[in-house]
Enzyme design. Structure first.
Site, mmCIF file in Angstrom:
data_model
loop_
_atom_site.group_PDB
_atom_site.id
_atom_site.type_symbol
_atom_site.label_atom_id
_atom_site.label_comp_id
_atom_site.label_asym_id
_atom_site.label_seq_id
_atom_site.Cartn_x
_atom_site.Cartn_y
_atom_site.Cartn_z
ATOM 1 N N HIS A 170 39.573 51.292 32.015
ATOM 2 C CA HIS A 170 40.203 51.762 33.365
ATOM 3 C C HIS A 170 41.636 51.457 33.080
ATOM 4 C CE1 HIS A 170 38.890 48.121 35.607
ATOM 5 N NE2 HIS A 170 40.219 47.895 35.382
ATOM 6 N N GLU A 227 37.839 54.564 36.915
ATOM 7 C CA GLU A 227 36.670 54.071 36.182
ATOM 8 C C GLU A 227 36.278 55.292 35.273
ATOM 9 O OE1 GLU A 227 36.257 50.949 36.084
ATOM 10 O OE2 GLU A 227 35.132 50.205 37.819
HETATM 11 C C1 GLP Z 1 42.188 45.849 36.881
HETATM 12 C C2 GLP Z 1 42.977 46.420 38.136
HETATM 13 C C3 GLP Z 1 44.063 46.901 37.258
HETATM 14 C C4 GLP Z 1 44.507 46.057 36.108
HETATM 15 C C5 GLP Z 1 43.190 45.660 35.334
HETATM 16 C C6 GLP Z 1 43.416 44.674 34.228
HETATM 17 O O1 GLP Z 1 40.632 45.793 37.667
HETATM 18 N N1 GLP Z 1 42.387 47.634 38.701
HETATM 19 O O2 GLP Z 1 45.297 47.555 38.045
HETATM 20 O O3 GLP Z 1 45.767 46.512 35.492
HETATM 21 O O4 GLP Z 1 42.053 45.837 35.706
HETATM 22 O O5 GLP Z 1 43.275 43.465 34.901
HETATM 23 P P1 GLP Z 1 43.572 42.103 34.386
HETATM 24 O O6 GLP Z 1 44.963 42.400 33.817
HETATM 25 O O7 GLP Z 1 43.408 40.982 35.287
HETATM 26 O O8 GLP Z 1 42.824 41.999 33.176
#
Ligand code: GLP
Length: 261
Positions: free
Chosen positions: A138, A143
């Site tokens: 995603h 999603e």
């Molecule tokens: C999250 C957010 C995103 C983010 C991604 C990665 O769920 N919706 O905006 O970029 O997933 O998150 P992380 O960097 O904590 O792995």
């Protein structure tokens, strides 16, 4: 996608931050899309240092957050707005009219999404969209599914995404919202430049699919293959799974002789 590989997550993050700084130097009123997430923490830490060194260079930028949990907003622990304030915006000290947030606490989230989409258009669109990626591919909270939504919208979070986000709620999955407001796929793909940062082994499979798999709604990041200017910054752990074209070294040609290949 233009891919650059960095030895580790820290160096990938610093390089991503330098890309942002360079873009701001070229266009001081840059419109930037900002995601939350663990991946972005070292990027924002580097940006804070750069802002401290030359605050005036940053004062004209405009920022839009990428996504927010339904039921959460200003001042809430666990909200992505609070994350962005803590990790970057408190240092940037931009005028209020230079920052826009998705308010997950409004009575009508669909109305809020419409307002937000219009605000981005009125700002002239996003110049530089920073993105992380979920383990399921995603981007924002777009999603995987049968279809994707172009505009800013209310998204229903999948179980794996809720689990991945439990850390923002002290590991308590029951507190992770089931819905979020998110820029849509069209909102993200209209950005003039996209910088996707992915670090750590857990992201390797999703990134490999996004870069060289089919363009499919089952892996939203794969749509970035259709974007004219997406830069992918990865560390070694992600790079291991990538099928990056290898350049075949050319043997030097003997003077006056035939080519060796
Ligand atoms: C999250 C957010 C995103 C983010 C991604 C990665 O769920 N919706 O905006 O970029 O997933 O998150 P992380 O960097 O904590 O792995």
């Amino acid at each position: 996608m233009l891919t650059t590989i960095h030895p580790n997550d820290e160096e990938a993050a610093v390089a991503a931050a330098m890309f942002v700084a360079d873009a701001v130097m070229r266009k001081p009123d840059l419109v930037v899309g900002l995601p939350a997430g663990r991946t972005m923490i070292p990027v924002y830490a580097t940006l804070r240092r750069l802002v401290r060194a030359a605050p005036a260079a940053w004062r004209d930028i405009r920022v839009f957050q990428v996504d927010e949990f339904v039921g959460f907003g200003e001042g809430d622990a666990g909200s992505f707005r609070t994350f962005l304030e803590r990790h970057l915006l408190d240092e940037l000290k931009l005028p209020t009219e230079h920052m826009d947030f998705l308010d997950g606490r409004v009575p009508d989230p669909e109305d809020e999404c419409d307002r937000y989409e219009s605000a981005i258009i009125e700002a002239g669109g996003i110049d530089l969209q920073l993105l992380g990626i979920g383990v399921n591919g995603h981007i924002g909270f777009n999603e995987p599914g049968e279809s994707l939504t172009a505009r800013t919208h209310v998204a229903t979070l999948r179980d794996e995404t809720r689990r991945a986000n439990a850390g923002w709620f002290e590991g308590d999955l029951s507190r992770v919202p089931h819905q979020a407001l998110s820029m849509g796929m069209g909102t993200l793909l209209r950005a003039r430049t996209v910088l996707l940062l992915a670090t750590g082994e857990s992201k390797a499979a999703a990134v490999a699919q996004a870069v060289s798999g089919p363009v499919t709604t089952q892996l939203p990041a794969s749509f970035l293959q259709l974007h004219a200017f997406t830069c992918l910054y990865v560390d070694g752990a992600v790079a291991k799974e990538l099928r990056v074209p290898q350049l075949r070294p050319r043997r030097p040609r003997a003077a006056g002789g035939p080519s060796s290949d």
